[in-house]
Design a protein around this motif. Structure first.
Motif, short mmCIF file in Angstrom:
data_model
loop_
_atom_site.label_atom_id
_atom_site.label_comp_id
_atom_site.label_asym_id
_atom_site.label_seq_id
_atom_site.Cartn_x
_atom_site.Cartn_y
_atom_site.Cartn_z
N MET A 1 1.06 -1.25 0.00
CA MET A 1 -0.02 0.03 -0.27
C MET A 1 0.82 1.44 0.01
SD MET A 1 -2.85 -0.08 -0.42
CE MET A 1 -3.36 1.51 -0.63
N ASP A 3 1.02 5.68 0.78
CA ASP A 3 0.15 6.64 1.16
C ASP A 3 0.54 7.86 0.06
OD1 ASP A 3 -0.74 8.98 2.40
OD2 ASP A 3 0.58 9.01 4.41
N ALA A 27 2.94 -1.32 9.41
CA ALA A 27 1.55 -1.38 9.25
C ALA A 27 0.97 -2.01 7.66
CB ALA A 27 0.94 0.03 9.41
N GLY A 28 2.16 -2.02 6.98
CA GLY A 28 1.93 -2.69 5.44
C GLY A 28 1.97 -1.44 4.64
N ILE A 29 2.10 -0.16 4.84
CA ILE A 29 2.30 0.91 3.91
C ILE A 29 3.62 0.62 3.46
CG2 ILE A 29 1.97 3.16 3.41
CD1 ILE A 29 -0.79 1.98 4.53
N ALA A 220 1.16 5.51 8.99
CA ALA A 220 0.49 4.43 9.47
C ALA A 220 -0.92 4.48 9.65
CB ALA A 220 1.14 3.89 10.60
N VAL A 223 -4.04 2.70 7.11
CA VAL A 223 -4.70 1.15 6.98
C VAL A 223 -6.20 1.41 7.60
CG1 VAL A 223 -2.49 0.05 7.05
CG2 VAL A 223 -3.68 0.63 9.20
N ILE A 226 -8.42 2.18 4.88
CA ILE A 226 -8.99 1.16 4.11
C ILE A 226 -9.98 0.36 4.76
CG2 ILE A 226 -7.90 -1.02 3.03
CD1 ILE A 226 -5.02 0.25 3.12
N ASP A 227 -9.97 -0.04 6.00
CA ASP A 227 -11.18 -0.76 6.75
C ASP A 227 -12.43 0.15 6.39
OD1 ASP A 227 -9.17 -2.71 6.99
OD2 ASP A 227 -8.96 -2.04 9.30
N SER A 237 -11.34 -5.62 2.87
CA SER A 237 -10.00 -4.76 2.97
C SER A 237 -9.12 -5.12 1.91
CB SER A 237 -9.60 -4.78 4.42
OG SER A 237 -10.56 -4.46 5.17
N SER A 241 -7.51 -2.43 -0.74
CA SER A 241 -6.32 -2.00 -0.89
C SER A 241 -5.60 -2.31 -1.95
CB SER A 241 -5.36 -2.46 0.41
OG SER A 241 -5.27 -4.12 0.19
#
Ligand SMILES: [Zn+2]
Length: 254
Positions: A1, A3, A27-29, A220, A223, A226-227, A237, A241
């Motif tokens: 993902m 930002d 956080a997966g970004i 962060a 995320v 996204i939810d 989600s 994403s």
């Protein structure tokens, strides 16, 4: 993902920038786009972008609109010419119009239009700040017809306004405001319009979402949005994403 809008170069992150980036990765970004705001900020912005291998845009934000627009645009043009081959340089901006800063309105218009012309010349998309100025921004976008379009960052408007931008080839940046149940127009927009029109962004350190305690926003937090978008669009989600990432990759040619 990704930002797509975070001012990681701002002083709010000076004390713990590396921790913020670490938290973002956890956080997966995976990356972010750092927009430009004014000639005096570019040097630090570019250094931060280099250090963290972040994408960046170059531009003049309406809040930092100079008295001497021509000189600032000349500075922007020469900065762009140096960086045009850099693969992390992905857009012109952030630029736009903000009626809350009405004292500089004539300069803002000149500065915005000059940046639209520049974006057309170098064939890059634009990152647009539009506050209380949708009709003026729309008329400028109609006038210049940028082939690669861009994004209306921190969009908060109705589906009707959103569609005006979409018709011209622009996407809408969705950020922390989506977490606020009072943002009725924006919630309606995200519920009703197809996913292909949205980008994920935080506008860090500005616009902290209503449900986090820290006053400073950070990448962060993306995320959480996204939810929320998944919930509003009644999709998973993961699907949200994936789509948002694809939208960013297509717009900015990543
Ligand atoms: Zn911004």
């Amino acid at each position: 993902m990704l930002d797509t809008h975070a001012h990681l170069d701002f002083a709010e992150f000076d004390a713990d920038r590396s921790d913020v980036v670490l938290k973002m990765h956890q956080a997966g970004i995976t990356n972010l786009i750092i927009p430009g705001v004014s000639p005096s900020h570019w040097q630090k912005q570019l250094a931060v972008a280099q250090q963290y291998e972040a994408y960046f845009a170059l531009g003049i934000h309406p809040w930092f609109c100079p008295q001497d627009v021509e000189a600032a645009i000349q500075a922007l043009t020469s900065q762009i010419s140096v960086l045009l081959e850099c693969s992390r340089f992905v857009a012109i901006g952030e630029c736009g119009l903000d009626k809350l800063y009405s004292a500089t309105w004539p300069q803002q218009r000149a500065c915005f239009e000059a940046q639209l012309r520049l974006a057309k010349t170098v064939n890059l998309p634009v990152i647009i700040h539009s506050v209380k100025a949708h009709s003026e921004v729309l008329s400028c976008l109609k006038k210049y017809q940028l082939p690669r379009g861009g994004v209306i960052h921190a969009f908060s408007g109705s589906p009707e306004i959103a569609l005006e931008y979409i018709k011209l080839g622009y996407k809408l940046g969705i950020g922390g405001l989506i977490m606020n149940p009072n943002a009725k127009k924006l919630i309606k927009t995200v519920c009703e319009l197809p996913l292909e029109n949205f980008l994920l962004e935080t506008d860090s350190p500005s616009m902290p979402p209503i449900n986090v305690t820290e006053k400073r926003n950070q990448p962060a937090n993306a995320v959480l949005f996204i939810d929320k978008i998944a919930n509003l669009q009644k999709k998973s989600s993961v699907l949200i994403s994936e789509h948002l990432m694809l939208n960013a990759m297509q717009l900015f040619d990543l």
